[in-house]
Design an enzyme around this catalytic site. Structure first.
Site, PDB file in Angstrom:
ATOM      1  N   HIS A 137       0.894  -1.227   0.068  1.00 25.23           N
ATOM      2  CA  HIS A 137       0.082  -0.222   0.070  1.00 25.23           C
ATOM      3  C   HIS A 137       0.805   1.074  -0.275  1.00 25.23           C
ATOM      4  CE1 HIS A 137       0.305   0.916   4.426  1.00 25.23           C
ATOM      5  NE2 HIS A 137       0.294  -0.433   4.759  1.00 25.23           N
ATOM      6  N   ASP A 189      -0.184   4.353   1.035  1.00 22.13           N
ATOM      7  CA  ASP A 189      -0.610   5.572   1.835  1.00 22.13           C
ATOM      8  C   ASP A 189       0.427   5.158   3.137  1.00 22.13           C
ATOM      9  OD1 ASP A 189      -2.111   3.139   2.026  1.00 22.13           O
ATOM     10  OD2 ASP A 189      -3.472   4.132   3.702  1.00 22.13           O
ATOM     11  N   ASP A 201       6.065   0.526   7.048  1.00 18.70           N
ATOM     12  CA  ASP A 201       4.460   0.258   6.583  1.00 18.70           C
ATOM     13  C   ASP A 201       4.164   1.327   5.622  1.00 18.70           C
ATOM     14  OD1 ASP A 201       2.069  -0.296   6.738  1.00 18.70           O
ATOM     15  OD2 ASP A 201       1.641   0.438   8.618  1.00 18.70           O
ATOM     16  N   GLU A 207      -5.198   1.986   2.433  1.00 20.72           N
ATOM     17  CA  GLU A 207      -4.994   1.008   3.378  1.00 20.72           C
ATOM     18  C   GLU A 207      -5.071   1.261   5.035  1.00 20.72           C
ATOM     19  OE1 GLU A 207      -3.853  -2.418   6.246  1.00 20.72           O
ATOM     20  OE2 GLU A 207      -2.756  -0.426   5.792  1.00 20.72           O
ATOM     21  N   GLU A 208      -4.857   2.354   5.149  1.00 22.19           N
ATOM     22  CA  GLU A 208      -4.773   2.828   6.531  1.00 22.19           C
ATOM     23  C   GLU A 208      -6.189   3.177   7.088  1.00 22.19           C
ATOM     24  OE1 GLU A 208      -2.290   2.010   8.547  1.00 22.19           O
ATOM     25  OE2 GLU A 208      -0.563   1.703   7.375  1.00 22.19           O
ATOM     26  N   ASP A 240       2.761  -6.842   4.579  1.00 22.95           N
ATOM     27  CA  ASP A 240       2.385  -5.824   5.484  1.00 22.95           C
ATOM     28  C   ASP A 240       2.229  -6.268   6.910  1.00 22.95           C
ATOM     29  OD1 ASP A 240       1.679  -3.296   5.818  1.00 22.95           O
ATOM     30  OD2 ASP A 240      -0.498  -3.630   5.437  1.00 22.95           O
ATOM     31  N   HIS A 283       3.853   2.737  12.451  1.00 23.96           N
ATOM     32  CA  HIS A 283       3.145   3.753  13.142  1.00 23.96           C
ATOM     33  C   HIS A 283       3.630   4.325  14.267  1.00 23.96           C
ATOM     34  CE1 HIS A 283      -1.223   2.106  11.236  1.00 23.96           C
ATOM     35  NE2 HIS A 283      -0.132   1.661  10.720  1.00 23.96           N
TER      36      HIS A 283
HETATM   37 ZN    ZN Z   1       0.417  -1.182   6.376  1.00 23.24          ZN
END
Ligand code: ZN
Length: 412
Positions: free
Chosen positions: A96, A98, A129, A163-164, A192, A386
C-alpha cells in the site's frame, strides 16, 4: 542453467542493490502520502513517481483509480504493473502507498518525511509500513529485468491506496470494480505484517467486534449517594462480570496467538469534571477479537445480558452498540500453494522454518479471503509501524527481496 543456479544469480544480484534500496526509500519517504481522512494529500504524488519508475524499466503499468473528491485530481491511485512469466498465472505482491501521520513530531529524532540512514537502519514515516513491501518487491523485479530472466509465473505488483483507513478506495475498490484481475490459481502475497525473524506467515484472522457500552443512572451530590444511581461503580462491576466471556466462549485454536478469543475493556469516556458529583452517565468500550468459530451476534447478545443483569443491581440501565462488527474471512489453508512457496523460499534464504498462523485481525488480506482467494501476509518486520522513528533495515529488505525472487521462480 538449473532453476537453482538462476536463483543464486538473483540472490547475489539483490545483495548489490543496497544503494538502490536506500535511494528508492528516500524518494518514497519524501512524498507525503497520508490519506485525506487523516488530513493528508493522498497517494497521488507517490503513485506518479512509482508509475514513472516502473514504466522506465519497460513494464506495463495500469491504473484503476477510485474516485475521491477529497484529494487533488479527484481520484486515489491503484497501480498494477506486470512482468510476463512463463505461465499466465500470477504471483501478486500487494503493497500500500498510503502512510499514517507522523504523530507527535517532537518524538522523532529526524524529520519524518526525510530519510535518515544509520548503519543498517532506514528511518522515516512509511519505511516499514509499507515501503518495505514496495521496495522489496520492486527490487526483486529489477533483478529479473537486469539479468534478463523470466519468472515462472507472471509477476503482478499491486500498489494500492487507502489501506490505513479501511481500503474503500484501495483493495476494497479493486475487489468491487476489478475482481477479474485476480485468478483462483494466483499466488497472493501481502507484505504488510510478520515477525522479526521472518517466520510468521499470517493465514487467518479473528473476527473483530468493537462495542460501546453506555450506562445511564442518576447524577447527584457525592455527599448524598442514596439519592443518585452511580454509573461509574456500575461500570466497574460490569467490567468485572464480563470476565466470564472467556468461559462462555472457551474454544482454543492453536493457529492463533493467543489461541483463544479475547475481550478487552479499552477506552473510557470522561464523565463528570469534578470530584463531588456522582456520574449519571458512563461510557466505555470493549474490543473483542473472536475466533471465527463463534457468531458475533451471539457475543453481543451475551455482553448485553451479562452487563444488564449487573447494571440493574445498581439501578442503572445499559445499552450496547456495535462500533465495528467484522466477521472473519475464511482462513487461507496452511497448505495453500502460496504458503508452501513462501515456506520453501524462507528456508532457502533465511534457513528458518516459517509457520502459518492466525492473528487478531485487521489486514487487507481479508478482502481476498472473503472472495475465496488464498492470500498470505508475510514480511520480516522491525515492528515500528505507526510509531515515531519508524524504520526498516537494509538486511531485511535484501532478505525479503530474495524470498520474493525465489517465489517468482517457484514451479509447483
Ligand atoms: Zn501497512
Amino acid at each position: 542453467m538449473t532453476p537453482n543456479d538462476i536463483f543464486w544469480q538473483l540472490f547475489a544480484r539483490l545483495g548489490d542493490y543496497r544503494q538502490e534500496m536506500i535511494d528508492l526509500q528516500r524518494q518514497l519517504v519524501s512524498r507525503d502520502a497520508v490519506g485525506p481522512g487523516e488530513g493528508g494529500p493522498g497517494e497521488g504524488e507517490k503513485a506518479e513517481f512509482l508509475a514513472g519508475l516502473l514504466k522506465g524499466w519497460g513494464l506495463t503499468v495500469e491504473n484503476y483509480p477510485a474516485p475521491d473528491a477529497r484529494v487533488v485530481g479527484g481520484q486515489r491511485p491503484n497501480l498494477v504493473a506486470y512482468v510476463p512469466g512463463k505461465r499466465p498465472e500470477k504471483v501478486w505482491v500487494l503493497s500500500h502507498l498510503d502512510v499514517v501521520p507522523p504523530g507527535d513530531e517532537t518524538l522523532w529524532h529526524s524529520h519524518p518525511f526525510q530519510l535518515r540512514v544509520d548503519g543498517d537502519r532506514l528511518y522515516g514515516r512509511g519505511t516499514e509500513d509499507n515501503h518495505h513491501g514496495i521496495v522489496a518487491s520492486l527490487m526483486a523485479v529489477k533483478a529479473f529485468l537486469d539479468l534478463k530472466l523470466t519468472p515462472e509465473r507472471t509477476v503482478a505488483l499491486a500498489l494500492v491506496a487507502d489501506e490505513e483507513t479501511g481500503s474503500n478506495y484501495g483493495l476494497g475498490y479493486l475487489i468491487r470494480e476489478q475482481r477479474w484481475l485476480f485468478g483462483d490459481r494466483d499466488l497472493i502475497i501481502v507484505p504488510d505484517a510478520g515477525s522479526a525473524d521472518g517466520t510468521l506467515i499470517e493465514v487467518a484472522e479473528k473476527s473483530i467486534l468493537w462495542l460501546k457500552l453506555t450506562l445511564t443512572g442518576k447524577q447527584g451530590h457525592a455527599s448524598r449517594p442514596q439519592l443518585a444511581n452511580n454509573t461509574l461503580r456500575a461500570s466497574a462491576h460490569v467490567i468485572v462480570a464480563l470476565e466470564t466471556l472467556h468461559q462462555e466462549f472457551p474454544l482454543q485454536n492453536p493457529l492463533f496467538r493467543p489461541p483463544e478469543s479475547t475481550f478487552e475493556p479499552t477506552r473510557k469516556e470522561a464523565n463528570v469534571p469534578n470530584i463531588n458529583t456522582i456520574p449519571g452517565r458512563d461510557v466505555f468500550y470493549l474490543d473483542c477479537r473472536v475466533l471465527p468459530d463463534y457468531d458475533l451476534a451471539r457475543v453481543k447478545e451475551r455482553v448485553a445480558a451479562i452487563g444488564t443483569a449487573v447494571a440493574q443491581r445498581f439501578g442503572v440501565t445499559l445499552t450496547v452498540e456495535p462500533v465495528q462488527d467484522l466477521a472473519a474471512a475464511p482462513p487461507t489453508r496452511p497448505t495453500a500453494p502460496v504458503v508452501l512457496a513462501l515456506q520453501k523460499a524462507i528456508r532457502e534464504v533465511y534457513g528458518r522454518e516459517a509457520i502459518p498462523q492466525g492473528i487478531g485481525g485487521g489486514t487487507v488480506a481479508a478482502f481476498f479471503r472473503q472472495e475465496g482467494l488464498p492470500a498470505a501476509v508475510w514480511m520480516t518486520v522491525t515492528d515500528t509501524a505507526h510509531q515515531p522513528n519508524e524504520f526498516c533495515t537494509l538486511s531485511n529488505l535484501v532478505g525479503d527481496a530474495r524470498v520474493l525472487a525465489h517465489v517468482f521462480l517457484d514451479t509447483e
